[in-house]
Write an enzyme that holds these catalytic residues in place. Structure first.
Site, PDB file in Angstrom:
ATOM      1  N   LYS A 136     -12.769   4.039   2.967  1.00  0.00           N
ATOM      2  CA  LYS A 136     -11.616   4.122   2.000  1.00  0.00           C
ATOM      3  C   LYS A 136     -12.238   2.545   0.785  1.00  0.00           C
ATOM      4  O   LYS A 136     -13.035   2.041   1.602  1.00  0.00           O
ATOM      5  CB  LYS A 136     -10.812   3.345   2.797  1.00  0.00           C
ATOM      6  CG  LYS A 136      -9.234   3.160   2.464  1.00  0.00           C
ATOM      7  CD  LYS A 136      -8.091   2.273   3.453  1.00  0.00           C
ATOM      8  CE  LYS A 136      -7.134   1.765   2.474  1.00  0.00           C
ATOM      9  NZ  LYS A 136      -6.030   1.394   3.637  1.00  0.00           N
ATOM     10  N   GLU A 166       0.896  -1.297  -0.876  1.00  0.00           N
ATOM     11  CA  GLU A 166      -0.376  -0.086   0.185  1.00  0.00           C
ATOM     12  C   GLU A 166       1.046   1.074  -0.245  1.00  0.00           C
ATOM     13  O   GLU A 166       0.513   2.159  -0.537  1.00  0.00           O
ATOM     14  CB  GLU A 166      -1.384   0.313   0.754  1.00  0.00           C
ATOM     15  CG  GLU A 166      -1.892  -1.001   1.133  1.00  0.00           C
ATOM     16  CD  GLU A 166      -3.143  -0.741   2.593  1.00  0.00           C
ATOM     17  OE1 GLU A 166      -3.275  -1.295   3.612  1.00  0.00           O
ATOM     18  OE2 GLU A 166      -3.895  -0.107   2.045  1.00  0.00           O
TER      19      GLU A 166
HETATM   20  N1  LIG Z   1      -9.440   0.402  11.772  1.00  0.00           N
HETATM   21  C1  LIG Z   1      -8.347   0.350  11.050  1.00  0.00           C
HETATM   22  N2  LIG Z   1      -8.346  -1.050  10.380  1.00  0.00           N
HETATM   23  C2  LIG Z   1      -7.342  -1.435   9.628  1.00  0.00           C
HETATM   24  C3  LIG Z   1      -7.385   0.008   8.688  1.00  0.00           C
HETATM   25  C4  LIG Z   1      -7.463   0.650   9.261  1.00  0.00           C
HETATM   26  O1  LIG Z   1      -6.709   1.980   8.112  1.00  0.00           O
HETATM   27  N3  LIG Z   1      -7.966   1.050   9.938  1.00  0.00           N
HETATM   28  N4  LIG Z   1      -6.349  -0.230   7.550  1.00  0.00           N
HETATM   29  C5  LIG Z   1      -6.416  -1.515   7.108  1.00  0.00           C
HETATM   30  C6  LIG Z   1      -5.005  -2.010   5.771  1.00  0.00           C
HETATM   31  O2  LIG Z   1      -4.514  -0.069   5.217  1.00  0.00           O
HETATM   32  C7  LIG Z   1      -6.307  -2.384   4.669  1.00  0.00           C
HETATM   33  O3  LIG Z   1      -6.912  -0.839   3.907  1.00  0.00           O
HETATM   34  C8  LIG Z   1      -5.912  -2.705   3.500  1.00  0.00           C
HETATM   35  O4  LIG Z   1      -7.170  -3.098   2.785  1.00  0.00           O
HETATM   36  C9  LIG Z   1      -6.488  -2.950   7.738  1.00  0.00           C
HETATM   37  N5  LIG Z   1      -7.346  -2.657   8.629  1.00  0.00           N
END
Ligand SMILES: Nc1nc2c(c(=O)[nH]1)N=C([C@H](O)[C@@H](O)CO)CN2
Length: 118
Positions: free
Chosen positions: A99, A22
């Site tokens: 996202k 990423e």
């Molecule tokens: N609470 C969150 N959980 C997750 C995040 C986040 O930003 N906040 N990010 C990820 C990874 O970057 C994901 O987006 C990759 O698919 C996983 N969990």
């Protein structure tokens, strides 16, 4: 405060994410903002300088997200809320950061925070 200014679905391309892959790509974030603001003075004067200018806030929010590039959505949301409250003298913010496509099968995932005194 009962009044607010809204920005919904602001799309920003940036580097964000926990995983190594990423950090090599840009992904789209979608931002919703509700900013506490007394709109009566802007309405009485019909003067944008008395308003909380949503174009200026949108531009600042986009630039902030492009530059901060954290791992977590939580970090981006927290830092952006603090930035907007400080720079625009906004007393309170509701912020949703999504996202899209991060989780297969979900149209988007995200976080919602409220900061300041509503
Ligand atoms: N609470 C969150 N959980 C997750 C995040 C986040 O930003 N906040 N990010 C990820 C990874 O970057 C994901 O987006 C990759 O698919 C996983 N969990």
């Amino acid at each position: 405060m009962t009044d607010s200014v809204l920005i919904e679905g602001l799309a920003v391309e940036t580097v964000i994410g926990v995983y190594d892959w990423e950090r090599q790509i840009r992904q789209t974030l979608l931002l919703d903002l509700e900013l506490a603001w007394d709109n009566r003075e802007a309405a009485a004067t019909d003067d944008v300088s008395r308003a909380l200018d949503y174009a200026a806030v949108s531009d600042r929010a986009a630039r902030f997200l492009e530059q901060c590039q954290p791992a977590l959505l939580e970090t981006a949301a927290e830092q952006l809320a603090a930035c907007l409250m400080a720079e625009f003298s906004v007393p309170a913010v509701r912020l949703v950061l999504r996202k899209p496509g991060a989780v297969p099968g979900a149209c988007s995932v995200g976080v919602r925070i409220e900061r300041g005194n509503w």
